[in-house]
Design a protein around this motif. Structure first.
Motif, PDB file in Angstrom:
ATOM      1  N   ASP A  26       0.255 -35.418  -6.632  1.00 17.91           N
ATOM      2  CA  ASP A  26       1.004 -34.938  -5.466  1.00 17.91           C
ATOM      3  C   ASP A  26       0.076 -34.156  -4.545  1.00 17.91           C
ATOM      4  OD1 ASP A  26       3.521 -34.290  -3.988  1.00 17.91           O
ATOM      5  OD2 ASP A  26       2.977 -32.252  -4.573  1.00 17.91           O
ATOM      6  N   LEU A  27      -0.799 -33.321  -5.133  1.00 15.75           N
ATOM      7  CA  LEU A  27      -1.760 -32.577  -4.316  1.00 15.75           C
ATOM      8  C   LEU A  27      -2.691 -33.528  -3.581  1.00 15.75           C
ATOM      9  CD1 LEU A  27      -2.666 -29.734  -6.852  1.00 15.75           C
ATOM     10  CD2 LEU A  27      -1.443 -29.439  -4.695  1.00 15.75           C
ATOM     11  N   ALA A  28      -3.173 -34.547  -4.290  1.00 18.50           N
ATOM     12  CA  ALA A  28      -4.084 -35.516  -3.678  1.00 18.50           C
ATOM     13  C   ALA A  28      -3.411 -36.252  -2.525  1.00 18.50           C
ATOM     14  CB  ALA A  28      -4.576 -36.503  -4.727  1.00 18.50           C
ATOM     15  N   SER A  29      -2.132 -36.568  -2.681  1.00 16.30           N
ATOM     16  CA  SER A  29      -1.409 -37.295  -1.624  1.00 16.30           C
ATOM     17  C   SER A  29      -1.260 -36.455  -0.366  1.00 16.30           C
ATOM     18  CB  SER A  29      -0.030 -37.721  -2.131  1.00 16.30           C
ATOM     19  OG  SER A  29       0.840 -36.597  -2.273  1.00 16.30           O
ATOM     20  N   ARG A  30      -1.364 -35.118  -0.541  1.00 12.92           N
ATOM     21  CA  ARG A  30      -1.269 -34.213   0.611  1.00 12.92           C
ATOM     22  C   ARG A  30      -2.640 -33.810   1.142  1.00 12.92           C
ATOM     23  NH1 ARG A  30       0.805 -29.558  -0.980  1.00 12.92           N
ATOM     24  NH2 ARG A  30       1.334 -29.925  -3.173  1.00 12.92           N
ATOM     25  N   GLY A  31      -3.668 -34.464   0.625  1.00 13.02           N
ATOM     26  CA  GLY A  31      -5.012 -34.212   1.121  1.00 13.02           C
ATOM     27  C   GLY A  31      -5.693 -33.002   0.523  1.00 13.02           C
ATOM     28  N   VAL A  32      -5.122 -32.435  -0.543  1.00 15.92           N
ATOM     29  CA  VAL A  32      -5.710 -31.265  -1.195  1.00 15.92           C
ATOM     30  C   VAL A  32      -6.828 -31.732  -2.125  1.00 15.92           C
ATOM     31  CG1 VAL A  32      -5.277 -29.301  -2.727  1.00 15.92           C
ATOM     32  CG2 VAL A  32      -3.516 -30.021  -1.081  1.00 15.92           C
ATOM     33  N   THR A  33      -7.986 -31.136  -2.006  1.00 17.67           N
ATOM     34  CA  THR A  33      -9.138 -31.565  -2.819  1.00 17.67           C
ATOM     35  C   THR A  33      -9.460 -30.613  -3.956  1.00 17.67           C
ATOM     36  OG1 THR A  33     -10.658 -30.472  -1.276  1.00 17.67           O
ATOM     37  CG2 THR A  33     -10.177 -32.815  -0.898  1.00 17.67           C
ATOM     38  N   THR A  34      -9.094 -29.340  -3.817  1.00 15.79           N
ATOM     39  CA  THR A  34      -9.308 -28.375  -4.893  1.00 15.79           C
ATOM     40  C   THR A  34      -8.034 -27.543  -5.073  1.00 15.79           C
ATOM     41  OG1 THR A  34     -10.226 -26.704  -3.370  1.00 15.79           O
ATOM     42  CG2 THR A  34     -11.791 -28.186  -4.500  1.00 15.79           C
ATOM     43  N   THR A  35      -7.823 -27.085  -6.303  1.00 14.82           N
ATOM     44  CA  THR A  35      -6.628 -26.295  -6.589  1.00 14.82           C
ATOM     45  C   THR A  35      -6.958 -25.241  -7.637  1.00 14.82           C
ATOM     46  OG1 THR A  35      -4.299 -26.406  -7.295  1.00 14.82           O
ATOM     47  CG2 THR A  35      -5.842 -27.886  -8.404  1.00 14.82           C
ATOM     48  N   SER A  36      -6.238 -24.150  -7.595  1.00 16.75           N
ATOM     49  CA  SER A  36      -6.435 -23.079  -8.582  1.00 16.75           C
ATOM     50  C   SER A  36      -5.556 -23.329  -9.796  1.00 16.75           C
ATOM     51  CB  SER A  36      -6.065 -21.733  -7.961  1.00 16.75           C
ATOM     52  OG  SER A  36      -4.667 -21.668  -7.687  1.00 16.75           O
ATOM     53  N   SER A  37      -5.857 -22.643 -10.885  1.00 18.28           N
ATOM     54  CA  SER A  37      -5.028 -22.781 -12.084  1.00 18.28           C
ATOM     55  C   SER A  37      -3.615 -22.273 -11.809  1.00 18.28           C
ATOM     56  CB  SER A  37      -5.648 -22.014 -13.255  1.00 18.28           C
ATOM     57  OG  SER A  37      -5.774 -20.628 -12.946  1.00 18.28           O
ATOM     58  N   THR A  38      -3.496 -21.245 -10.976  1.00 21.74           N
ATOM     59  CA  THR A  38      -2.178 -20.704 -10.650  1.00 21.74           C
ATOM     60  C   THR A  38      -1.352 -21.714  -9.872  1.00 21.74           C
ATOM     61  OG1 THR A  38      -3.028 -18.432 -10.576  1.00 21.74           O
ATOM     62  CG2 THR A  38      -0.941 -18.871  -9.447  1.00 21.74           C
ATOM     63  N   GLU A  39      -1.967 -22.331  -8.869  1.00 18.57           N
ATOM     64  CA  GLU A  39      -1.257 -23.315  -8.049  1.00 18.57           C
ATOM     65  C   GLU A  39      -0.853 -24.532  -8.873  1.00 18.57           C
ATOM     66  OE1 GLU A  39      -1.857 -25.601  -3.754  1.00 18.57           O
ATOM     67  OE2 GLU A  39      -3.624 -25.199  -5.005  1.00 18.57           O
ATOM     68  N   LEU A  40      -1.776 -25.029  -9.693  1.00 12.40           N
ATOM     69  CA  LEU A  40      -1.487 -26.211 -10.497  1.00 12.40           C
ATOM     70  C   LEU A  40      -0.440 -25.909 -11.566  1.00 12.40           C
ATOM     71  CD1 LEU A  40      -2.043 -29.132 -11.181  1.00 12.40           C
ATOM     72  CD2 LEU A  40      -4.036 -28.402 -12.520  1.00 12.40           C
ATOM     73  N   ALA A  41      -0.513 -24.718 -12.139  1.00  9.41           N
ATOM     74  CA  ALA A  41       0.458 -24.326 -13.158  1.00  9.41           C
ATOM     75  C   ALA A  41       1.858 -24.232 -12.565  1.00  9.41           C
ATOM     76  CB  ALA A  41       0.054 -22.992 -13.779  1.00  9.41           C
ATOM     77  N   GLU A  42       1.990 -23.627 -11.388  1.00 11.81           N
ATOM     78  CA  GLU A  42       3.290 -23.506 -10.743  1.00 11.81           C
ATOM     79  C   GLU A  42       3.868 -24.878 -10.414  1.00 11.81           C
ATOM     80  OE1 GLU A  42       2.716 -21.015  -7.365  1.00 11.81           O
ATOM     81  OE2 GLU A  42       2.717 -19.149  -8.524  1.00 11.81           O
ATOM     82  N   ALA A  43       3.010 -25.781  -9.946  1.00 12.30           N
ATOM     83  CA  ALA A  43       3.467 -27.130  -9.599  1.00 12.30           C
ATOM     84  C   ALA A  43       3.870 -27.918 -10.836  1.00 12.30           C
ATOM     85  CB  ALA A  43       2.362 -27.870  -8.854  1.00 12.30           C
ATOM     86  N   SER A  44       3.338 -27.521 -11.989  1.00 13.81           N
ATOM     87  CA  SER A  44       3.618 -28.229 -13.243  1.00 13.81           C
ATOM     88  C   SER A  44       4.725 -27.573 -14.056  1.00 13.81           C
ATOM     89  CB  SER A  44       2.348 -28.301 -14.103  1.00 13.81           C
ATOM     90  OG  SER A  44       1.274 -28.880 -13.388  1.00 13.81           O
ATOM     91  N   GLY A  45       5.143 -26.360 -13.645  1.00 15.70           N
ATOM     92  CA  GLY A  45       6.216 -25.667 -14.348  1.00 15.70           C
ATOM     93  C   GLY A  45       5.786 -24.976 -15.622  1.00 15.70           C
ATOM     94  N   VAL A  46       4.500 -24.561 -15.697  1.00 14.52           N
ATOM     95  CA  VAL A  46       4.006 -23.829 -16.871  1.00 14.52           C
ATOM     96  C   VAL A  46       3.273 -22.582 -16.395  1.00 14.52           C
ATOM     97  CG1 VAL A  46       3.734 -25.966 -18.191  1.00 14.52           C
ATOM     98  CG2 VAL A  46       1.775 -25.024 -16.943  1.00 14.52           C
ATOM     99  N   GLY A  47       2.878 -21.728 -17.339  1.00 18.45           N
ATOM    100  CA  GLY A  47       2.089 -20.552 -17.009  1.00 18.45           C
ATOM    101  C   GLY A  47       0.627 -20.934 -16.839  1.00 18.45           C
ATOM    102  N   SER A  48      -0.105 -20.168 -16.048  1.00 21.01           N
ATOM    103  CA  SER A  48      -1.515 -20.496 -15.796  1.00 21.01           C
ATOM    104  C   SER A  48      -2.348 -20.384 -17.073  1.00 21.01           C
ATOM    105  CB  SER A  48      -2.085 -19.598 -14.702  1.00 21.01           C
ATOM    106  OG  SER A  48      -1.942 -18.229 -15.032  1.00 21.01           O
ATOM    107  N   ALA A  49      -2.008 -19.431 -17.960  1.00 21.37           N
ATOM    108  CA  ALA A  49      -2.748 -19.292 -19.210  1.00 21.37           C
ATOM    109  C   ALA A  49      -2.550 -20.528 -20.081  1.00 21.37           C
ATOM    110  CB  ALA A  49      -2.313 -18.036 -19.957  1.00 21.37           C
ATOM    111  N   GLN A  50      -1.315 -21.033 -20.115  1.00 19.74           N
ATOM    112  CA  GLN A  50      -1.025 -22.247 -20.881  1.00 19.74           C
ATOM    113  C   GLN A  50      -1.775 -23.443 -20.319  1.00 19.74           C
ATOM    114  OE1 GLN A  50       1.352 -22.760 -23.792  1.00 19.74           O
ATOM    115  NE2 GLN A  50      -0.319 -24.259 -23.725  1.00 19.74           N
ATOM    116  N   LEU A  51      -1.806 -23.541 -19.001  1.00 18.64           N
ATOM    117  CA  LEU A  51      -2.533 -24.628 -18.343  1.00 18.64           C
ATOM    118  C   LEU A  51      -4.005 -24.608 -18.729  1.00 18.64           C
ATOM    119  CD1 LEU A  51      -2.720 -26.849 -15.999  1.00 18.64           C
ATOM    120  CD2 LEU A  51      -3.469 -24.932 -14.584  1.00 18.64           C
ATOM    121  N   ARG A  52      -4.630 -23.436 -18.624  1.00 22.44           N
ATOM    122  CA  ARG A  52      -6.061 -23.340 -18.933  1.00 22.44           C
ATOM    123  C   ARG A  52      -6.325 -23.678 -20.400  1.00 22.44           C
ATOM    124  NH1 ARG A  52      -5.528 -18.831 -15.423  1.00 22.44           N
ATOM    125  NH2 ARG A  52      -5.277 -17.410 -17.199  1.00 22.44           N
TER     126      ARG A  52
END
Length: 218
Positions: A26-52
């Motif tokens: 979804d980020l790629a489709s919007r032209g986003v090339t880099t993302t933070s763990s916080t942003e990706l975690a929120e978009a995935s519905g998990v905590g950033s610590a869990q994501l990492r």
């Protein structure tokens, strides 16, 4: 724990990887090339610590102060999930649910292709509910699975015949089954079954709704 290549990954982590991949795409489709763990975690519905922690099983990713490269991480997860090649699906049971599954438009973008449809009902066999595929009779199950090089089966039959059908699928060499039938399939340990119990999930929601109402009434 599940082995992915030479790495052993917890089953719970594997279950979350598709959500990370969906968020990345979804980020790629919007032209986003880099993302933070916080942003990706929120978009995935998990905590950033869990994501990492989950991503750490797949390797070392991300640059402090920069974040994750969306395309690179998406490629890693795609490979880890075995989506480098297309998986051919057979849908068994072409009732209302089966027809809806057959007409789902998101298979190809996720690495899947519906290769066969099967049922036993005379009113359904011979029809073309999706993609030009003809519904074939379940009597030809083994032949169809081999002919179409099916690697995964979606089981959308009623509950009573599901076990017998699943046993035939496994005997034919297919060991990945997505089951929508309201039963607990009893199959060999090397068979992977993912069950989707719509009624059960709704009952869980009903429990939470009742608990919320009881709390509000106090």
């Amino acid at each position: 724990m599940i082995e992915i290549g030479e790495v052993t990954v917890p089953a719970a982590t594997v279950a979350r990887l598709p959500y990370y991949l969906r968020a990345l795409r979804d980020l790629a489709s919007r032209g986003v090339t880099t993302t933070s763990s916080t942003e990706l975690a929120e978009a995935s519905g998990v905590g950033s610590a869990q994501l990492r922690k989950d991503l750490s099983y797949l390797g070392s990713f991300g640059t402090r102060g920069v974040g994750y490269d969306v395309e690179s991480l998406s490629s890693v997860i795609t490979t880890a999930l075995g989506l480098g090649s297309t998986h051919r699906l057979a849908i068994i049971g072409i009732g209302n649910l089966g027809q809806a599954l057959a007409n789902y438009s998101g298979y190809s973008s996720r690495g899947f292709e519906v290769a066969a449809l099967l049922d036993v009902a005379p009113s359904v066999v011979g029809t073309r509910p999706a993609g030009g595929l003809v519904v074939e009779h379940l009597d030809a199950l083994e032949e169809v699975l081999e002919r179409e090089a099916v690697t995964m089966v979606v089981l959308a039959t009623p509950g009573p015949p599901a076990q017998a059908v699943a046993e035939r699928v496994v005997a034919a060499g297919v060991k990945e089954i997505l089951c929508f039938a309201p039963v607990a399939l009893q199959l060999p340990d090397d068979v992977v079954v993912r069950s989707v119990d719509v009624g059960g999930e709704l009952q869980i929601l009903a429990f939470h709704a009742a608990a919320r109402a009881a709390t509000a009434a106090r």
